[in-house]
Design an enzyme around this catalytic site. Structure first.
Site, PDB file in Angstrom:
ATOM      1  N   ASP A 142     -97.159   3.881  25.407  1.00  0.00           N
ATOM      2  CA  ASP A 142     -97.174   2.801  24.406  1.00  0.00           C
ATOM      3  C   ASP A 142     -97.742   1.525  25.029  1.00  0.00           C
ATOM      4  OD1 ASP A 142     -96.473   1.124  22.247  1.00  0.00           O
ATOM      5  OD2 ASP A 142     -94.403   0.906  22.950  1.00  0.00           O
ATOM      6  N   ASP A 155    -108.883  -4.575  22.079  1.00  0.00           N
ATOM      7  CA  ASP A 155    -110.055  -5.167  22.720  1.00  0.00           C
ATOM      8  C   ASP A 155    -111.273  -4.713  21.923  1.00  0.00           C
ATOM      9  OD1 ASP A 155    -111.890  -6.256  24.685  1.00  0.00           O
ATOM     10  OD2 ASP A 155    -110.313  -6.029  26.199  1.00  0.00           O
ATOM     11  N   LYS A 206     -90.928   7.645  25.989  1.00  0.00           N
ATOM     12  CA  LYS A 206     -91.933   6.587  25.802  1.00  0.00           C
ATOM     13  C   LYS A 206     -92.042   5.747  27.057  1.00  0.00           C
ATOM     14  CE  LYS A 206     -91.369   2.613  23.348  1.00  0.00           C
ATOM     15  NZ  LYS A 206     -92.044   1.496  24.019  1.00  0.00           N
ATOM     16  N   THR A 245     -93.061  -5.156  14.513  1.00  0.00           N
ATOM     17  CA  THR A 245     -91.816  -5.291  13.745  1.00  0.00           C
ATOM     18  C   THR A 245     -91.066  -6.583  14.089  1.00  0.00           C
ATOM     19  OG1 THR A 245     -90.772  -3.860  15.367  1.00  0.00           O
ATOM     20  CG2 THR A 245     -91.431  -2.840  13.310  1.00  0.00           C
ATOM     21  N   LYS A 260    -100.454  -0.205  23.531  1.00  0.00           N
ATOM     22  CA  LYS A 260    -100.946  -1.077  22.433  1.00  0.00           C
ATOM     23  C   LYS A 260    -102.281  -1.742  22.763  1.00  0.00           C
ATOM     24  CE  LYS A 260     -96.270  -2.255  20.809  1.00  0.00           C
ATOM     25  NZ  LYS A 260     -95.368  -1.636  21.791  1.00  0.00           N
ATOM     26  N   ARG A 279     -82.185   1.314  23.822  1.00  0.00           N
ATOM     27  CA  ARG A 279     -80.871   0.858  24.275  1.00  0.00           C
ATOM     28  C   ARG A 279     -79.668   1.645  23.782  1.00  0.00           C
ATOM     29  NH1 ARG A 279     -82.771  -5.130  23.136  1.00  0.00           N
ATOM     30  NH2 ARG A 279     -84.008  -3.844  21.720  1.00  0.00           N
TER      31      ARG A 279
END
Ligand code: C5P
Length: 241
Positions: free
Chosen positions: A63, A68, A36, A127, A65, A218
């Site tokens: 990614d 508009d 990603k 999230t 996002k 991570r």
């Protein structure tokens, strides 16, 4: 035995230099096939993050996002498609018309260019948003209901799936059917740090709840031995074919 690469595992490259990217991708080698690229890396190095990964034979979820007006999002996605990304995303709260315009234009332009059309998925509600924050922006509907409503809207617009927390996966799977992609961040192997994620699940639990892909950063990137960490996750994923 080494677990084999599984396209359901997407490793987040939250770096701002290509050197860091090349180092992690080399360490993970054949164990990881899908990466990603998010805002941090893309805004720092641009499209070469995607073209380099594609040349290495990796799949890329870009990614960014997008949110508009319909014409701007559709045009932006088409530009990103030409970099070679396999999966792109928009905010579902941009509305049905925005998502539909985006999906239609992407399919049309891919067909005209003779290239595979990337999967297009939608963010429902981030999230990181708690119920209190949801109310703070003036929303009166229960957060979980809004997530489901936005997932259904994405499906109606012709999108391929959504990004959602593992906790929401089961209800979305039931509402949107078997073929709908459900890409879940917030995945933590048992015994590892939650970092700043609050609604977490183990890799096995996320898949059991209906996730089609797991985005993990991570727990792999910051491990002393990233390859061993990825292998352990892949082994756990193998138990949910
Ligand atoms: O390091 P960690 O496993 O928490 O990384 C999760 C990745 O997924 C990060 O790149 C984060 O930006 C992204 N993400 C998320 N929650 C969302 C959407 C994306 O954590 N709702």
């Amino acid at each position: 035995m080494m677990a084999k690469a599984d396209d359901r595992l997407i490793v987040a490259l939250d770096f701002h230099t290509m050197e860091d990217v090349r180092t992690l991708v080399a360490k993970l080698g054949g164990s990881v096939s899908y990466y990603k690229v998010g805002m941090e890396l893309f805004y720092a190095v641009g499209g070469k993050a995607v073209t380099w990964l594609r040349r290495e034979g990796k799949h890329v979820f870009l990614d960014l996002k997008l949110h508009d007006i319909p014409n701007t999002v559709a045009g932006g996605l088409c530009s990103l498609m030409h970099l070679g990304a396999d999966m792109l995303n928009v905010h579902a709260s941009g509305g049905l018309t925005m998502m539909k315009t985006a999906a239609d234009r992407l399919h049309k332009e891919a067909a005209e260019a003779g290239i595979p059309c990337p999967k297009l998925i939608a963010i429902t509600v981030l999230t990181s948003i708690s119920s209190a924050e949801w109310q703070g922006v003036g929303q009166t509907r229960v957060l979980e209901e809004s997530v489901l409503r936005l997932a259904r809207l994405a499906k109606e617009a012709g999108l391929d799936g959504v990004v959602a927390s593992p906790q929401e996966a089961e209800a979305i799977r039931a509402a949107c059917g078997e073929d709908f992609l459900i890409v879940t961040p917030g995945v933590r192997p048992a015994g590892t740090s939650a970092d700043d994620q609050s609604r977490i699940a183990t890799p096995r639990a996320a898949l059991m709840a209906g996730a089609s892909h797991l985005v993990i950063g991570r727990p792999i990137r910051a491990a002393d031995d990233p390859k061993a960490a990825a292998e352990a996750i892949l082994k756990e994923m193998e138990t949910v074919p």
